[in-house]
Design a protein around this motif. Structure first.
Motif, mmCIF file in Angstrom:
data_model
loop_
_atom_site.group_PDB
_atom_site.id
_atom_site.type_symbol
_atom_site.label_atom_id
_atom_site.label_comp_id
_atom_site.label_asym_id
_atom_site.label_seq_id
_atom_site.Cartn_x
_atom_site.Cartn_y
_atom_site.Cartn_z
ATOM 1 N N SER A 113 9.414 10.224 -2.482
ATOM 2 C CA SER A 113 9.741 8.810 -2.276
ATOM 3 C C SER A 113 8.450 8.037 -2.040
ATOM 4 N N HIS A 114 8.567 6.726 -1.965
ATOM 5 C CA HIS A 114 7.443 5.918 -1.532
ATOM 6 C C HIS A 114 7.399 5.927 -0.004
ATOM 7 N N LEU A 115 6.202 6.048 0.520
ATOM 8 C CA LEU A 115 5.994 6.103 1.959
ATOM 9 C C LEU A 115 5.209 4.888 2.423
ATOM 10 N N ILE A 116 5.711 4.242 3.460
ATOM 11 C CA ILE A 116 5.000 3.126 4.071
ATOM 12 C C ILE A 116 4.374 3.633 5.361
ATOM 13 N N ASP A 117 3.079 3.506 5.463
ATOM 14 C CA ASP A 117 2.324 4.045 6.594
ATOM 15 C C ASP A 117 2.191 3.006 7.699
ATOM 16 N N PHE A 118 2.523 3.404 8.928
ATOM 17 C CA PHE A 118 2.393 2.527 10.086
ATOM 18 C C PHE A 118 1.419 3.097 11.116
ATOM 19 N N PHE A 154 3.124 6.880 12.386
ATOM 20 C CA PHE A 154 4.329 7.349 11.711
ATOM 21 C C PHE A 154 4.447 6.656 10.363
ATOM 22 N N SER A 155 5.321 7.206 9.520
ATOM 23 C CA SER A 155 5.618 6.615 8.225
ATOM 24 C C SER A 155 7.122 6.450 8.085
ATOM 25 N N ILE A 156 7.520 5.583 7.166
ATOM 26 C CA ILE A 156 8.926 5.392 6.826
ATOM 27 C C ILE A 156 9.042 5.496 5.311
ATOM 28 N N THR A 210 4.448 12.347 10.624
ATOM 29 C CA THR A 210 5.787 12.123 11.167
ATOM 30 C C THR A 210 6.491 11.075 10.335
ATOM 31 N N LEU A 211 7.663 11.436 9.849
ATOM 32 C CA LEU A 211 8.481 10.517 9.073
ATOM 33 C C LEU A 211 9.670 10.103 9.931
ATOM 34 N N LEU A 240 0.811 -1.218 0.000
ATOM 35 C CA LEU A 240 0.000 0.000 0.000
ATOM 36 C C LEU A 240 0.844 1.268 0.000
ATOM 37 N N ALA A 241 2.158 1.117 -0.172
ATOM 38 C CA ALA A 241 3.036 2.289 -0.173
ATOM 39 C C ALA A 241 2.639 3.229 -1.308
ATOM 40 N N ARG A 242 2.565 4.514 -0.998
ATOM 41 C CA ARG A 242 2.208 5.493 -2.024
ATOM 42 C C ARG A 242 3.390 6.425 -2.270
ATOM 43 N N TYR A 243 3.471 6.928 -3.493
ATOM 44 C CA TYR A 243 4.525 7.873 -3.838
ATOM 45 C C TYR A 243 4.042 9.268 -3.487
ATOM 46 N N ALA A 244 4.892 10.033 -2.833
ATOM 47 C CA ALA A 244 4.478 11.360 -2.371
ATOM 48 C C ALA A 244 5.617 12.358 -2.493
#
Length: 222
Positions: free
Chosen positions: A147-152, A155-157, A129-130, A100-104
Motif C-alpha cells: 500500500s501507500h504509506l504516509i510517514d508521521f 509511526f506510519s499510516i 510501526t503502522l 511524500l507517500a511511498r508505495y511499499a
C-alpha cells in the motif's frame, strides 16, 4: 503554515481527514488523467474504464491520488498547490505528508491487538510501526501487504487501497521487471523515493488486476 505534530492517538482524526481529502481531490476528475491511469493499470478496455469489482476501482483511485505524477508530483501535492489559501493548517500539514507517500511491500511481524502492528519492509528491510486499528485486530504474523504509506515520524499510516500479496503476485512479470531495473548498489535509496515507488505501485497493481487477484482478495503468507 503552522507546524502540526501528529500523534498515534490522533489516528481516528487523521483517518477522517484523509477520507475527506481523498473525496475532495477526486471530486472533479480530469478525464484524460483517468484514461491514462486506467491504461497504466490495464483497466482501459474498448475506449472506457473497465473494472470487475470494487477492489479494482479502489486501486485505480489510490493510484490516481498517490502514484500518477504527470508533472513530477502527485494529485495530493497538486491539490495542496492549487488550494493552499483555502486549506486549514491541519489539512496543509496532512497533504504535505500525502505528497511524500511511498508505495511499499511490508510483512507483519507483530500486533498489539488494538491499534498498531510492527512491520518490516520486504525490500529495504526497515522496521516501523503502522497504526491501523482494523489491521491490528485482524493481522497475523507473516502476512504480506502492499500500500501507500504516509510517514508521521514515529509511526506510519497506510492510505488508499490495501493489497494482500502472495508469491504469484510478487513473481509476476511486471513486478520482476520493475525490480530488475533497479541498480543493486542503490536499491534502498531507490525504494524510499516516492517517484520511484510509483513505478512499483504500477507494476504490483497492474499485475494483481491481470492475474485476477482482485476478485478474491485474501491475506496470505509468502
Amino acid at each position: 503554515m503552522t507546524d502540526i505534530s501528529f500523534q498515534a492517538a490522533d489516528y481516528p482524526e487523521i483517518r477522517r481527514a484523509l477520507f475527506d481529502l481523498h473525496t475532495r481531490i477526486l471530486k472533479n476528475p480530469n478525464l484524460d488523467e483517468i484514461k491514462t491511469c486506467a491504461k497504466h493499470l490495464g483497466l482501459w478496455q474498448h475506449k472506457t474504464v473497465s473494472y470487475k469489482n470494487d477492489t479494482e476501482l479502489e486501486l485505480l483511485m489510490d493510484y490516481r491520488v498517490y502514484a500518477y505524477r504527470p508533472n513530477g508530483f502527485n494529485m495530493a501535492e497538486k491539490y495542496l498547490r492549487l488550494n493552499k489559501n483555502s486549506l486549514s493548517d491541519y489539512e496543509q500539514a496532512l497533504l504535505a505528508r500525502m505528497r511524500l507517500a511511498r508505495y511499499a511491500v511490508y510483512q507483519v511481524e507483530a500486533s498489539n491487538g488494538t491499534d498498531a502492528v510492527t512491520v518490516a519492509d520486504v525490500f529495504i528491510k526497515t522496521r516501523f510501526t503502522l497504526v491501523d486499528q482494523h489491521l491490528a485486530k485482524t493481522a497475523t504474523t507473516g502476512m504480506v501487504l502492499a500500500s501507500h504509506l504516509i510517514d508521521f515520524g514515529d509511526f506510519s499510516i497506510q492510505s488508499g487501497a490495501l493489497l494482500p500479496l502472495n508469491k504469484a503476485l510478487l513473481h509476476a512479470d511486471e513486478v520482476v521487471d520493475a525490480l530488475e531495473r533497479i541498480d543493486d548498489d542503490h536499491f534502498a535509496d531507490y525504494l524510499i523515493d516516492p517517484a520511484n515507488t510509483a513505478k512499483l505501485a504500477r507494476a504490483i497493481i497492474s499485475a494483481s488486476i491481470r492475474l485476477g487477484h482482485t476478485e478474491s482478495v485474501k491475506y496470505q503468507d509468502v
